[in-house]
Design an enzyme around this catalytic site. Structure first.
Site, PDB file in Angstrom:
ATOM      1  CG  ASP A   1      11.982  11.946   1.588  1.00  0.00           C
ATOM      2  OD1 ASP A   1      11.253  12.733   1.220  1.00  0.00           O
ATOM      3  OD2 ASP A   1      12.843  11.875   2.265  1.00  0.00           O
TER       4      ASP A   1
ATOM      5  NE  ARG B   1      12.099  15.334   1.972  1.00  0.00           N
ATOM      6  CZ  ARG B   1      12.900  15.404   3.117  1.00  0.00           C
ATOM      7  NH1 ARG B   1      13.300  16.612   3.311  1.00  0.00           N
ATOM      8  NH2 ARG B   1      13.021  14.442   3.741  1.00  0.00           N
TER       9      ARG B   1
END
Length: 870
Positions: free
Chosen positions: A784, A786
C-alpha cells in the site's frame, strides 16, 4: 556546548521564571539541612549562654531515635507530596501546582519555629515536606518544558543547583545562629522564602507545552514567545511537540485564534501511577527511574547533608560545621560547573562516574573516621560531595521526563520521587542508629557496597537518553529496515512470514536468495503494515459484522507511519442533499503536503470541523455562512452564523431548547410512525444485519476511501470501490445503524496511491493472467503506497479522535493501526466488515463480474482481508 552560542538568546523573563520555579527545590534543600548545624542546641546537648525569656523552651531533649523521627517526618511529608504532585500537575497545570506547594512552604515553618515540643516540630516538618516533595516533582517537568530544547539537560541541572543553594543557606544560618533560641529564626527563614515564591509565581506563566497539550495552542505560542523573546523563531520548537494536527495551517486559519482546539489525542488524559506500572513499556522505565532515585539516596549523600556536623565532630573537633559549609559551597560549584557535561557526555556516563567516585570516597571516609585522620576525612567528604554533584545530583530529576512519553511524565515523576522520599526516610531514620551501632565510620562500607551495586544495575539496565528524539529510540526499539526478501515490509512469500519473524534480521538477509532482492519502493513515505496482530478469521459460516480492536495491547512493532501528522484545514463546508432523502455535509480540506483538495463526507450535524469553526480575522457573518461555519440550516434572510441567533429567531430559551432536543431524541428512538419507503428498505436491509452489527452503535462510523476512478465510473466492474462507497453512505445515514452519524474521508489519491496510469498498467497485467497482487509487485508497488496521515489529521479536526474511539468500516485489519496515527491520535474500537452485496444476497444484488470475484479473492488470500467467500 558553548554558552556563547546560546546565552545571548536567553531573555530576562526566562531567567526570572526559572529562578522563581527553582525556589521550590531551594526550599527542598533548605528543609533537608535546616536541623544539621543547630542539632546540639535543639537537643539540649550544648547549653547556650542565653536563657529562655519567652514561653517557648530554649531546647528539647531528644534521644537519637526521637531526633531521627523528627528528621524523617520531613521525608514522609515529601512522600505524600511527591505521590500527589504528578496527577495535580497533569490536571491543573505546572504553575498552579507550584502555587499549591507554596502554601505548605509557608505553613510548615510556622509550626517548626513556634514549636513548644517535639510533636509540633515534627508536624511542621511533615507539612514542609509535603511542599518540598511536590516541588521536586513538578519543577523538573516545568523546567524541561520551558528550557531551550538543546540546553534542557543544562537547565534541568538547576533543580539540583538550587537544592544545594538551599542547603548552603541553611548551613550558613546554622553556623551563625546555632545558639540560644536563634535556631527558631533558622526554621522560620524557610517560610519567608516560601512567601516570596508565592508572590513571584503571580508574575510567572504556565508551561507553553502544557497549554498546547490541553488544546490552547494559540495561548501556548504567545507564552513561548514571551519566554523566548520576539526575535526567536519558535516554529521549530512548536513543531517538535507533535501537536500540529490540531491547528489551522493557512492564512484562513490564524495561529493567534483564541478558539480552543482539541487536546493532543496521542496523549489524552495523563496516565495514573497504576496505569504506568501496568503499561507494557512504561513500567520498565518506571523501574529504571526508581532504581536511579534509590541510588541517589543510598549512596549516602544525606548522611553528610543531615548529620555531617555531628558525624565529623569527633574527628574534626570545632571545624565540622565549617567543613559542612565548605561541602555545601563545593556542591553548588561542582553541580553548576558540571551541568554542561550532562548534555555533552550523556546522562548515563555522568551517573556511572558519579557512583564510582562516591563508592571510592565512601571507602576513604570510612578509613579516615576509623583511624581518626582529619585530612583524609575532610578530603573524602569533599570528593564524596563532588562526585555526587557530577551525576547523581542532577540527572535523576531529568531522566523521568526522558524515559517515558508525555502522557506518563507526571506519574513517573511521582513514582520516582516517591521512591526517593522513601529512601530518604530510611536514611534519615536509621542512619543515626546505624552510625551509633557501627562506630567509627564503618557505616560507609555499606554505602560503598550499595554504590557498587547501583553502578552495575545502571550500567546494564538504564539506557542513555541524551541525543535520542523518541522513546522508541531511547529503549532501542528502532524500527528495523526491510530485509532483502521483503518489499517495504510486505512479504513476497506469505508462507515465510512466520518463520522470518523469529529470525534475526541479519540471518534473514543472508538466507535471502540474490534474485529475490527487489529494489525498494520509490513512492511511499509510509505504508500500511502487513498485519495487525490479535485477530483471525472466525470459523463460523458467516463472520460477525464487527471485531473489537485494541492495538494498545499489541506486542509487535508498530507500522512505519509518518512521524507527525500533516497540517490540515477545512476550507469550506456545504450541505448536500442525496437521492435517498438524507443529507450529508461535504468538507473540502487543504493540507501542507500536497496541493490536492481532499474531502470529508459527513453524516450527522454533531460532527464539526474545528479548523472551519475557528474565528478568522476580519470576516463578516456572511463570510462565515458562505464558507459553511454556521450552525443549523441556512435560509433566506439569515444574518448570523451563531446558534443564539436561531434561538432568538425561534423564540426558544436555552432551557426550552434543551428539552426540545431531548424530546426530538426520544422521538427518533421510540417513534411508532410508519417509515417512508426509503427508510423501510434500509431498515429491512439492516434487520438481517442486526445480529452482526457492533453493540456499541453510539461510536461514529468511519470509512477511509481513496479515489478509484475506474471503480466509481459508470458500468465499471474491475473492483467494488463504488459499491463500498455507496454502502458506507447508507450505513452512516441510517438512524438505527449509526445514530451518531459518521464520516467518509475521501482522499484524492487514486486507489492505493499509485496513480491512474499505473492502475491501468496493472489491469493489463491482470488480463495477461496475473492477479492484482502479482501485477502490483511486477510494477514495483508495495502493499500500500498510501499515507493515512491525512485521513487521521482530518478525523482529529472533525473531533473524531481521542480515547472514546470510532468504528472503522473496513475489511482490511492492516488499516486499523495505520488510521490511528503515529501517536494513536484516533483510537479504533471496532472494525466493521464490508461484505459485498453479491455475497450477502446470494448474487441477487451487487456487482456481477468475474474480475470483481478474482479481485476479492486476491484481497482475502494474499492481502489477508478478513472476509469469507462462503
Amino acid at each position: 556546548m558553548d554558552p556563547r552560542t546560546w546565552f545571548r538568546d536567553l531573555t530576562a523573563y526566562f531567567l526570572y521564571v526559572l529562578f522563581v520555579a527553582t525556589l521550590g527545590p531551594l526550599l527542598f534543600g533548605f528543609h533537608l539541612a535546616e536541623l544539621n548545624a543547630p542539632e546540639d542546641v535543639i537537643r539540649c546537648k550544648k547549653r547556650a549562654i542565653l536563657t529562655a525569656t519567652a514561653s517557648l523552651p530554649q531546647c528539647m531533649g531528644m534521644t537519637p531515635t526521637q531526633w531521627g523521627a523528627v528528621g524523617s517526618m520531613y521525608t514522609l511529608g515529601g512522600l505524600l507530596g511527591a505521590l500527589s504532585a504528578g496527577p495535580l500537575a497533569g490536571r491543573f497545570g505546572r504553575r498552579r501546582t507550584m502555587q499549591y506547594t507554596t502554601i505548605f512552604f509557608a505553613l510548615g515553618p510556622i509550626f517548626e519555629a513556634l514549636a513548644p515540643n517535639m510533636g509540633v516540630m515534627a508536624f511542621g516538618r511533615l507539612v514542609s515536606g509535603v511542599g518540598a516533595g511536590a516541588s521536586v516533582v513538578v519543577v523538573p517537568i516545568f523546567i524541561s518544558e520551558i528550557a531551550p530544547p538543546a540546553e534542557r539537560g543544562f537547565f534541568g541541572a538547576f533543580t539540583q543547583v538550587m537544592c544545594n543553594v538551599g542547603i548552603l543557606i541553611a548551613q550558613l544560618l546554622g553556623y551563625f545562629l546555632s545558639h540560644g533560641q536563634y535556631w527558631r529564626i533558622i526554621l522560620a527563614a524557610g517560610g519567608i522564602i516560601g512567601v516570596c515564591q508565592s508572590l513571584g509565581l503571580l508574575l510567572s506563566v504556565e508551561s507553553p507545552r502544557y497549554l498546547a497539550e490541553q488544546g490552547h495552542l494559540a495561548q501556548s505560542k504567545r507564552t513561548l514567545r514571551k519566554i523566548r523573546g520576539e526575535k526567536f523563531d519558535i516554529d521549530e520548537e512548536v513543531s517538535s511537540w507533535g501537536l500540529e494536527g490540531s491547528v489551522g495551517v493557512t492564512e484562513g486559519v490564524p495561529d493567534d485564534s483564541d478558539a480552543p482546539v482539541s487536546k493532543r489525542q496521542s496523549k489524552e488524559e495523563a496516565l495514573s501511577i497504576v496505569e504506568v506500572l501496568r503499561h507494557p513499556e512504561y513500567n520498565k522505565a518506571a523501574i529504571a527511574v526508581v532504581m536511579v532515585m534509590l541510588a541517589q539516596q543510598f549512596s549516602g549523600i544525606n548522611s553528610i547533608v543531615m548529620y555531617g556536623v555531628s558525624l565529623l565532630a569527633e574527628v574534626l573537633k570545632s571545624n565540622s560545621a565549617l567543613l559542612n559549609l565548605a561541602v555545601s559551597a563545593i556542591n553548588i560549584i561542582v553541580t553548576a560547573g558540571c551541568a554542561p557535561l550532562v548534555d555533552k557526555l550523556g546522562r548515563k556516563t555522568c551517573l556511572l562516574n558519579s557512583l564510582a567516585g562516591m563508592g571510592i570516597s565512601s571507602l576513604l571516609l570510612a578509613i579516615g573516621i576509623m583511624n581518626k585522620i582529619p585530612i583524609l576525612s575532610a578530603v573524602a567528604v569533599l570528593l564524596f560531595v563532588s562526585s555526587f554533584a557530577l551525576g547523581l545530583g542532577p540527572v535523576p530529576f531529568i531522566l523521568s521526563s526522558e524515559l517515558v512519553g508525555p502522557d506518563a511524565v507526571g506519574a513517573t515523576q511521582s513514582i520516582a520521587l516517591g521512591a526517593n522520599w522513601i529512601a530518604t526516610f530510611i536514611v534519615a531514620q536509621f542512619f543515626p542508629m546505624l552510625s551509633a551501632v557501627l562506630d567509627n565510620g564503618r557505616v560507609y562500607f555499606i554505602f560503598a557496597a550499595l554504590s557498587a551495586f547501583f553502578f552495575g544495575y545502571i550500567f546494564l539496565f538504564v539506557p542513555e537518553t541524551h541525543g535520542k528524539k523518541t522513546i522508541d529510540e531511547v529503549w532501542g526499539r528502532e524500527r528495523r529496515s526491510s530485509s532483502p526478501s521483503r518489499l517495504d515490509g510486505f512479504s513476497l512469500d506469505p508462507s515465510a512470514h512466520e518463520s522470518e519473524s523469529h529470525m534475526p534480521h541479519s540471518e534473514a538477509a543472508t538466507r535471502a536468495p540474490h534474485h529475490t532482492r527487489l529494489p525498494p519502493s520509490l513512492i511511499s513515505p509510509a505504508f500500511t503494515p502487513p498485519a495487525t496482530p490479535g485477530f483471525s478469521t472466525p470459523s463460523h459460516p458467516r463472520p460477525p459484522r464487527s471485531t473489537p480492536v485494541d492495538t494498545s495491547t499489541s506486542t509487535e512493532a508498530p507500522p512505519e507511519l509518518l512521524p507527525t501528522l500533516p497540517l490540515v484545514a477545512c476550507e469550506v463546508r456545504a450541505r448536500i442533499p442525496t437521492t435517498t432523502g438524507h443529507e450529508m455535509w461535504l468538507h473540502v480540506y487543504r493540507n501542507n503536503i500536497d496541493k490536492k483538495e481532499h474531502l470529508a463526507i459527513v453524516f450527522g450535524s454533531n460532527i464539526r470541523s474545528r479548523s472551519l469553526d475557528a474565528e478568522r480575522p476580519g470576516e463578516t457573518e456572511l463570510d462565515r455562512m458562505t464558507r459553511g461555519a454556521y450552525v443549523g440550516r441556512l435560509y433566506p434572510g439569515r444574518t448570523s452564523s451563531r446558534v443564539e441567533h436561531l434561538k432568538r429567531a425561534d423564540g426558544v430559551s436555552k432551557s426550552k431548547s434543551k428539552s426540545a432536543r431531548k424530546a426530538r431524541s426520544a422521538h427518533v428512538k421510540n417513534t411508532n410512525n410508519p417509515p417512508s419507503p426509503s427508510t423501510a428498505s434500509t431498515a429491512s436491509a439492516a434487520s438481517s444485519e442486526s445480529d452482526f452489527m457492533p453493540e456499541n452503535l453510539q461510536l461514529p462510523l468511519v470509512r477511509i476511501h481513496s479515489e478509484c476512478y475506474t471503480g466509481e465510473t459508470v458500468w465499471s466492474a474491475r473492483c467494488d470501490c463504488g459499491e463500498q462507497l455507496d454502502e458506507a453512505a447508507r450505513l452512516m445515514a441510517h438512524p438505527f445503524l449509526s445514530p451518531t452519524g459518521g464520516a467518509v474521508i475521501y482522499l484524492r489519491q487514486e486507489g492505493r496511491g499509485i496513480g491512474l496510469g499505473e492502475k491501468l498498467k496493472a489491469y493489463n497485467l491482470q488480463d495477461l493472467g496475473n492477479d492484482t497482487y502479482e501485477a502490483n509487485i511486477m510494477l514495483r508497488h508495495p502493499a500500500d503506497a498510501r499515507s493515512y496521515g491525512l485521513a487521521t489529521a482530518m478525523l482529529v479536526d472533525l473531533g473524531l479522535g481521542g480515547e472514546k474511539g470510532i468504528r472503522l468500516l473496513t475489511n482490511n485489519p492492516d488499516k486499523v493501526r495505520a488510521v490511528e496515527g503515529p501517536g494513536r491520535e484516533v483510537v479504533v474500537r471496532e472494525r466493521v466488515a464490508m461484505v459485498p452485496l453479491a455475497w450477502k444476497t446470494g448474487g441477487k444484488e451487487g456487482i456481477k463480474s468475474d474480475e470483481v470475484e478474482k479481485y476479492l479473492s486476491t484481497k482475502i488470500e494474499k492481502f489477508k482481508h478478513m472476509l469469507n467467500q462462503k
